[in-house]
Design a protein around this motif. Structure first.
Motif, PDB file in Angstrom:
ATOM      1  N   ASN A  38      39.894  53.176  45.064  1.00 30.89           N
ATOM      2  CA  ASN A  38      39.443  54.569  45.122  1.00 30.89           C
ATOM      3  C   ASN A  38      40.677  55.473  45.110  1.00 30.89           C
ATOM      4  OD1 ASN A  38      38.272  57.037  45.558  1.00 30.89           O
ATOM      5  ND2 ASN A  38      37.596  56.600  47.651  1.00 30.89           N
ATOM      6  N   LEU A  39      40.990  56.036  43.952  1.00 35.22           N
ATOM      7  CA  LEU A  39      42.173  56.881  43.819  1.00 35.22           C
ATOM      8  C   LEU A  39      42.042  58.189  44.586  1.00 35.22           C
ATOM      9  CD1 LEU A  39      43.030  56.456  40.018  1.00 35.22           C
ATOM     10  CD2 LEU A  39      44.017  55.238  41.969  1.00 35.22           C
ATOM     11  N   ARG A  40      40.841  58.533  44.986  1.00 36.43           N
ATOM     12  CA  ARG A  40      40.633  59.795  45.713  1.00 36.43           C
ATOM     13  C   ARG A  40      40.943  59.664  47.198  1.00 36.43           C
ATOM     14  NH1 ARG A  40      36.312  59.211  42.342  1.00 36.43           N
ATOM     15  NH2 ARG A  40      34.987  58.489  44.051  1.00 36.43           N
ATOM     16  N   ASP A  41      41.093  58.447  47.680  1.00 35.38           N
ATOM     17  CA  ASP A  41      41.337  58.208  49.103  1.00 35.38           C
ATOM     18  C   ASP A  41      42.794  58.495  49.440  1.00 35.38           C
ATOM     19  OD1 ASP A  41      41.470  57.409  51.698  1.00 35.38           O
ATOM     20  OD2 ASP A  41      41.065  55.279  51.317  1.00 35.38           O
ATOM     21  N   LEU A  42      43.051  59.634  50.070  1.00 33.71           N
ATOM     22  CA  LEU A  42      44.411  60.042  50.371  1.00 33.71           C
ATOM     23  C   LEU A  42      45.076  59.166  51.432  1.00 33.71           C
ATOM     24  CD1 LEU A  42      44.357  63.948  50.235  1.00 33.71           C
ATOM     25  CD2 LEU A  42      45.885  62.424  48.983  1.00 33.71           C
ATOM     26  N   GLU A  43      44.299  58.398  52.164  1.00 36.13           N
ATOM     27  CA  GLU A  43      44.900  57.494  53.150  1.00 36.13           C
ATOM     28  C   GLU A  43      45.609  56.328  52.470  1.00 36.13           C
ATOM     29  OE1 GLU A  43      42.072  56.272  56.029  1.00 36.13           O
ATOM     30  OE2 GLU A  43      41.765  58.287  56.832  1.00 36.13           O
ATOM     31  N   ALA A  44      45.272  56.091  51.223  1.00 35.93           N
ATOM     32  CA  ALA A  44      45.963  55.112  50.376  1.00 35.93           C
ATOM     33  C   ALA A  44      46.005  53.712  50.985  1.00 35.93           C
ATOM     34  CB  ALA A  44      47.384  55.604  50.074  1.00 35.93           C
ATOM     35  N   ARG A  58      52.606  49.432  39.623  1.00 33.64           N
ATOM     36  CA  ARG A  58      53.286  50.694  39.314  1.00 33.64           C
ATOM     37  C   ARG A  58      52.357  51.642  38.555  1.00 33.64           C
ATOM     38  NH1 ARG A  58      56.784  49.755  35.713  1.00 33.64           N
ATOM     39  NH2 ARG A  58      56.833  47.486  35.633  1.00 33.64           N
ATOM     40  N   ASN A  59      51.591  51.094  37.622  1.00 37.88           N
ATOM     41  CA  ASN A  59      50.636  51.920  36.883  1.00 37.88           C
ATOM     42  C   ASN A  59      49.602  52.524  37.825  1.00 37.88           C
ATOM     43  OD1 ASN A  59      49.207  52.694  34.225  1.00 37.88           O
ATOM     44  ND2 ASN A  59      47.635  51.571  35.311  1.00 37.88           N
ATOM     45  N   LEU A  60      49.082  51.697  38.730  1.00 35.50           N
ATOM     46  CA  LEU A  60      48.068  52.178  39.668  1.00 35.50           C
ATOM     47  C   LEU A  60      48.649  53.254  40.587  1.00 35.50           C
ATOM     48  CD1 LEU A  60      45.544  49.906  41.560  1.00 35.50           C
ATOM     49  CD2 LEU A  60      46.547  51.913  42.630  1.00 35.50           C
ATOM     50  N   ARG A  61      49.843  53.015  41.121  1.00 31.00           N
ATOM     51  CA  ARG A  61      50.458  54.014  42.006  1.00 31.00           C
ATOM     52  C   ARG A  61      50.720  55.318  41.259  1.00 31.00           C
ATOM     53  NH1 ARG A  61      53.509  49.607  43.819  1.00 31.00           N
ATOM     54  NH2 ARG A  61      55.348  50.295  42.662  1.00 31.00           N
ATOM     55  N   GLY A  62      51.152  55.198  39.990  1.00 29.66           N
ATOM     56  CA  GLY A  62      51.374  56.406  39.211  1.00 29.66           C
ATOM     57  C   GLY A  62      50.107  57.217  39.061  1.00 29.66           C
ATOM     58  N   LEU A  63      49.004  56.546  38.796  1.00 29.80           N
ATOM     59  CA  LEU A  63      47.722  57.240  38.666  1.00 29.80           C
ATOM     60  C   LEU A  63      47.294  57.852  39.999  1.00 29.80           C
ATOM     61  CD1 LEU A  63      45.841  54.715  36.360  1.00 29.80           C
ATOM     62  CD2 LEU A  63      46.578  57.028  35.747  1.00 29.80           C
ATOM     63  N   PHE A  64      47.514  57.117  41.075  1.00 27.64           N
ATOM     64  CA  PHE A  64      47.156  57.638  42.395  1.00 27.64           C
ATOM     65  C   PHE A  64      47.964  58.887  42.734  1.00 27.64           C
ATOM     66  CE2 PHE A  64      48.218  57.722  46.978  1.00 27.64           C
ATOM     67  CZ  PHE A  64      46.962  58.029  47.475  1.00 27.64           C
ATOM     68  N   HIS A  65      49.274  58.801  42.592  1.00 26.13           N
ATOM     69  CA  HIS A  65      50.121  59.939  42.962  1.00 26.13           C
ATOM     70  C   HIS A  65      49.843  61.164  42.098  1.00 26.13           C
ATOM     71  CE1 HIS A  65      53.195  56.946  44.804  1.00 26.13           C
ATOM     72  NE2 HIS A  65      52.318  57.342  45.694  1.00 26.13           N
ATOM     73  N   THR A  66      49.658  60.957  40.798  1.00 26.95           N
ATOM     74  CA  THR A  66      49.429  62.104  39.917  1.00 26.95           C
ATOM     75  C   THR A  66      48.009  62.642  40.028  1.00 26.95           C
ATOM     76  OG1 THR A  66      48.953  60.604  38.066  1.00 26.95           O
ATOM     77  CG2 THR A  66      51.212  61.425  38.272  1.00 26.95           C
TER      78      THR A  66
END
Length: 357
Positions: free
Chosen positions: A227-233, A245-253
């Protein structure tokens, strides 16, 4: 540009051997392309098992070029239509253009895609003029004004990638991103059966992030589990693997917010901090997918509208900048060794006639 000291066969043999020795450490590199209040901007890093160099090469309008593709019936020859600046890597890849941008704000990026190597044997020559991986990024940015124009030409079989010829005689899986100042993005990948797939999107789509293996459809399957919307990550992975790295990039952006009244320098700082938080690769870490270690050696961030370009050498953390528009008066090919000049303490790149390699 050819070596004055080695014949062509020797140059090719040395290049193939040096690339082959680091082929296992290739699952690295990332690319962000995001829209900002100052226009579409791209951040790109080159990550590898061996330290990399970087030479910024200016290619003015009217320069005649030819690509060497011995495995294909037709080789591409072109005359530079759009003034462009390419990032050339000579230390390991012996003349590969890894990234470039032109006067129309069209850019292209070449990244490793190991999974495509297995499909090269199935790719069929389409009869179109073939472009070597050494030249393809330059060819795209020197020939087309927009992503749509480049993709249309590709789909109409006006050019193809010389897969069988690889890099200096050694076959490698690679993939290409094309992004323009409107935010239009295309990702070209070789898939099973030798089929070329062209993924289309923009800075709001998942194509805003580019990494390495697996192929795009498998990246999407991996990302869908989080869930990329979960800010608790809580479910965001921490390894240096390409999928992570791809997933983290999508999460951060997904959560980045640019202030309308921020300066370009402030906006660039936010771009870099967002990129570095999830996609920069520190030295000495191990990729759990392949057991290899690699690191970010060079990184650049550029604006597709205002022409600002900032280069960082992560071996020393030295930086150097220039503006694309300052190169527009050049009428011959000019180069700046950004790694060397940054380490010498220069803050602005100095372009001179290119040296033979």
């Amino acid at each position: 540009m050819k070596s004055f000291n080695l014949n062509k066969i020797a140059v090719v043999a040395i290049a193939a051997a040096s690339i082959a020795t680091v082929a296992g450490t290739a699952n690295a590199c990332s690319r962000f392309t995001l829209d900002t209040p100052h226009g579409v901007s791209t951040v790109r890093s080159l990550d590898w098992g061996d330290q990399l160099g970087n030479v910024a090469q200016v290619n003015p309008v009217g320069i005649k070029n030819a690509s060497e593709t011995p495995s294909y019936k037709n080789a591409m020859a072109w005359t530079t239509k759009y003034h462009a600046v390419a990032q050339m890597e000579w230390d390991v890849f012996h003349g590969v253009a890894s990234d470039a941008i032109n006067s129309e704000g069209l850019a292209a990026s070449l990244l490793y895609m190991a999974d495509s190597q297995a499909f090269i044997k199935d790719y069929k020559d389409t009869g179109a003029p073939a472009v070597s991986f050494l030249d393809v990024i330059r060819f795209i940015t020197e020939s087309y004004a927009t992503t749509e124009e480049a993709v249309k030409a590709f789909n109409n079989n006006q050019w193809q990638i010389a897969w069988a010829d690889g890099l200096h005689g050694a076959q490698h899986g690679l993939h290409i991103s094309i992004q323009d100042k409107s935010g239009d993005i295309a990702l070209l990948q070789l898939n099973e059966g030798g089929e070329m797939l062209v993924h289309r999107g923009d800075t709001k789509s998942d194509l805003r992030i580019m990494a390495n293996a697996p192929l795009q459809q498998h990246h999407r399957d991996y990302v869908a589990k989080v869930n990329l919307r979960d800010l608790e990550a809580k479910d965001i992975p921490s390894s240096i693997s390409s999928a992570d790295r791809n997933l983290r990039g999508l999460f951060h952006t997904s959560h980045i917010e640019f202030k309308e009244d921020a300066s370009w320098a402030q906006t660039r700082g936010k771009l870099l901090s967002t990129y570095n938080a999830g996609n920069l690769v520190p030295q000495d870490l191990i990729d759990p997918v392949n057991g290899e270690t690699y690191a970010t050696w060079t990184q650049f961030v550029y604006n597709h509208d205002n022409g600002e370009f900032l280069f960082t050498n992560y071996d020393t953390r030295a930086q150097i900048a220039y503006n694309f528009n300052d190169t527009l008066a050049f009428t011959e090919t000019m180069c700046a060794d950004t790694v060397k000049q940054a380490d010498e303490g220069l803050s602005k790149a100095v372009f001179t006639q290119c040296k033979a390699h």
